[in-house]
Design a protein around this motif. Structure first.
Motif, short mmCIF file in Angstrom:
data_model
loop_
_atom_site.label_atom_id
_atom_site.label_comp_id
_atom_site.label_asym_id
_atom_site.label_seq_id
_atom_site.Cartn_x
_atom_site.Cartn_y
_atom_site.Cartn_z
N ALA A 113 -4.71 -13.04 -2.79
CA ALA A 113 -3.27 -12.88 -2.66
C ALA A 113 -2.80 -13.04 -1.23
CB ALA A 113 -2.86 -11.50 -3.18
N LEU A 114 -3.67 -12.78 -0.27
CA LEU A 114 -3.24 -12.72 1.12
C LEU A 114 -3.63 -13.95 1.94
CD1 LEU A 114 -3.97 -8.99 2.00
CD2 LEU A 114 -1.86 -10.00 1.19
N LYS A 115 -4.69 -14.64 1.57
CA LYS A 115 -5.20 -15.73 2.39
C LYS A 115 -4.75 -17.07 1.84
CE LYS A 115 -7.61 -12.82 4.91
NZ LYS A 115 -7.27 -12.51 6.29
N TYR A 138 4.75 -1.59 0.21
CA TYR A 138 4.68 -1.88 -1.23
C TYR A 138 5.43 -3.17 -1.56
CZ TYR A 138 5.35 -1.06 -6.27
OH TYR A 138 5.38 -1.16 -7.63
N LEU A 139 6.64 -3.31 -1.02
CA LEU A 139 7.42 -4.52 -1.27
C LEU A 139 6.72 -5.75 -0.71
CD1 LEU A 139 11.00 -3.15 -0.48
CD2 LEU A 139 10.03 -3.65 -2.74
N GLY A 140 6.10 -5.57 0.46
CA GLY A 140 5.34 -6.68 1.03
C GLY A 140 4.18 -7.09 0.14
N MET A 141 3.52 -6.11 -0.47
CA MET A 141 2.43 -6.42 -1.39
C MET A 141 2.93 -7.18 -2.62
SD MET A 141 0.38 -2.78 -1.12
CE MET A 141 -1.04 -3.24 -2.09
N ALA A 142 4.11 -6.80 -3.11
CA ALA A 142 4.69 -7.52 -4.24
C ALA A 142 4.99 -8.97 -3.86
CB ALA A 142 5.96 -6.82 -4.72
N GLU A 168 5.25 -7.86 5.02
CA GLU A 168 6.01 -6.64 5.29
C GLU A 168 7.28 -6.95 6.09
OE1 GLU A 168 4.55 -3.23 7.92
OE2 GLU A 168 3.90 -2.62 5.92
N ALA A 169 7.20 -7.97 6.93
CA ALA A 169 8.35 -8.34 7.77
C ALA A 169 9.50 -8.92 6.95
CB ALA A 169 7.91 -9.35 8.83
N LEU A 170 9.28 -9.24 5.69
CA LEU A 170 10.35 -9.76 4.83
C LEU A 170 11.38 -8.70 4.51
CD1 LEU A 170 8.18 -11.84 2.31
CD2 LEU A 170 9.58 -12.73 4.18
N ALA A 195 -2.20 1.31 -4.72
CA ALA A 195 -2.72 2.07 -3.58
C ALA A 195 -4.23 1.81 -3.46
CB ALA A 195 -2.47 3.56 -3.79
N PRO A 196 -4.78 1.83 -2.24
CA PRO A 196 -4.09 2.13 -0.98
C PRO A 196 -3.22 0.97 -0.52
CG PRO A 196 -6.39 1.54 -0.59
CD PRO A 196 -6.23 1.61 -2.07
N LEU A 197 -2.09 1.30 0.08
CA LEU A 197 -1.11 0.30 0.48
C LEU A 197 -1.58 -0.44 1.72
CD1 LEU A 197 2.18 2.37 0.00
CD2 LEU A 197 1.00 0.88 -1.65
N ASP A 198 -1.61 -1.76 1.63
CA ASP A 198 -2.07 -2.58 2.75
C ASP A 198 -1.61 -4.01 2.52
OD1 ASP A 198 -3.44 -3.36 5.07
OD2 ASP A 198 -5.21 -3.93 3.89
#
Length: 368
Positions: free
Chosen positions: A30-32, A88-92, A74-76, A65-68
């Motif tokens: 999801a992140l890379k 949490y919103l950044g993770m979504a 996150e800057a959005l 969780a854990p939130l990361d």
């Protein structure tokens, strides 16, 4: 997320990513960006065989969780002041970005059929669904919000169970707000989408809702069991992290919920904390096992107006239907706590080991 396609892509037949591996693999998926975007531009497929499908099941650890999350997601949300909510919103958004890149990747692969150019996404049925409500405000808060619904993850309130979902490429558009249980996906995909024989699936709880989604059939599900947590004759402790006031002693608790048409009946505890016998009223714990609540979800999805006293005949009808499920429910098997399996009791600490316990019965009738 569940992705069904009626085509074969290269040599891939089945890709299954188990949630247990999500912490390591799916979070990175999801992140890379580099792991999903291979190269740009269209890829022309020659001698393409569209008769052999493949299945992709992808269970994201986000949002959980854990939130990361990476800083750019996150800057959005610069105006969000709650740090947990912001992460949490950044993770979504990270999940949204990942799913979007999967869709775009499918659109890159093109082929020609009967003189017309198509891409793999054109032959793809995408199903996306959450598995439960968010961990909203309260003990264990993890940035979630189920507003305006009542409750959160682990509850039988609507906020813990009613979740959004979407399905694409089924020649229909619009909103489907009739009753649909997660167990319905199996027969809907196997029998409805693929034309399989429903008898192959055995005695299951799910129902085929393909024609309902196609808007060619009236709703087929009129009843739904949320949960039965029957620990009246079982000793069980639900271990929590140190951030909680105490572990949950569930022994003696009972909680269940059922919906028939628009009416929903809740008996006993409706939250994990409510089922905890060692949490007092300050924490909304130790709910009376005989508590009875009735709601009309067609006009009160927020579950604010209890109709139990006003509609005793409806309560009696739903209670009788609930008792059928209680009678059929398999008794929970919880042996005495054994610390042998805890990773911190092994050297080096933090590792998982097997062999410290034995199965008390074979999982399958033939002993396999």
């Amino acid at each position: 997320m569940i992705t069904w396609r009626l085509v074969q892509w290269e040599h891939i037949h089945l890709i299954y990513l188990w949630r247990g591996l999500a912490t390591y693999f799916l979070k990175r998926l999801a992140l890379k960006r580099s792991q999903l975007v291979i190269r740009k531009g269209e890829v022309e497929m020659e001698n393409y065989n569209a008769s052999n499908p493949f299945f992709l099941y992808l269970a994201y650890q986000n949002v959980h969780a854990p939130l990361d999350v990476q800083p750019e997601y996150e800057a959005l949300y610069p105006d969000e002041e709650d740090p947990s909510r912001k992460t949490y919103l950044g993770m979504a958004s990270a999940v949204d970005d990942s799913v979007g890149r999967i869709v775009n990747h499918l659109k890159r692969f093109i082929y020609t059929q009967d003189g017309a150019k198509k891409n793999l996404f054109d032959d793809t049925v995408f199903i996306f669904s959450s598995d439960n409500g968010g961990m909203s405000q309260g003990l264990g808060y993890a940035g979630g919000s189920n507003f305006p619904l009542r409750g959160r993850k682990g509850d039988t309130w609507e906020g813990g169970c009613r979740v959004p979902a979407f399905i694409t490429n089924i020649n229909q558009t619009g909103i489907h707000d009739d009753m649909f249980h997660f167990t319905d996906w199996l027969p809907t995909i196997y029998s409805g989408l693929l034309g399989g024989n429903a008898e192959d699936l055995g005695d299951i709880d799910g129902v085929n809702q393909w024609e309902v989604l196609q808007k060619t059939k009236e709703p087929v599900r009129t009843e739904m069991l949320y949960d039965i947590a029957n620990f009246q004759n079982t000793n069980f402790t639900y271990f929590m992290t140190p951030s909680w006031p105490a572990d949950f002693i569930i022994s003696g608790a009972f909680g269940a919920a059922i919906r028939v048409a628009d009416y929903k009946l809740i008996v006993g505890c409706s939250t994990i904390i409510g089922c905890a016998r060692n949490y007092n009223e300050t924490w909304n714990g130790n709910t009376d096992i005989d508590r009875t609540l009735l709601f009309d979800l067609s006009v009160d999805p927020e579950e604010q107006m209890d109709l139990a006293e006003a509609l005793p005949e409806v309560v009696a009808d739903l209670r009788a239907k609930l008792e059928v499920h209680v009678t059929k429910a398999v008794k929970p098997i919880h042996l005495p706590d054994d610390p042998t399996g805890l990773p911190n009791n092994h050297f080096p600490p933090g590792q998982f080991f097997t062999g410290w316990c034995e199965a008390i019965e074979h999982p399958l009738p033939d002993g396999r």
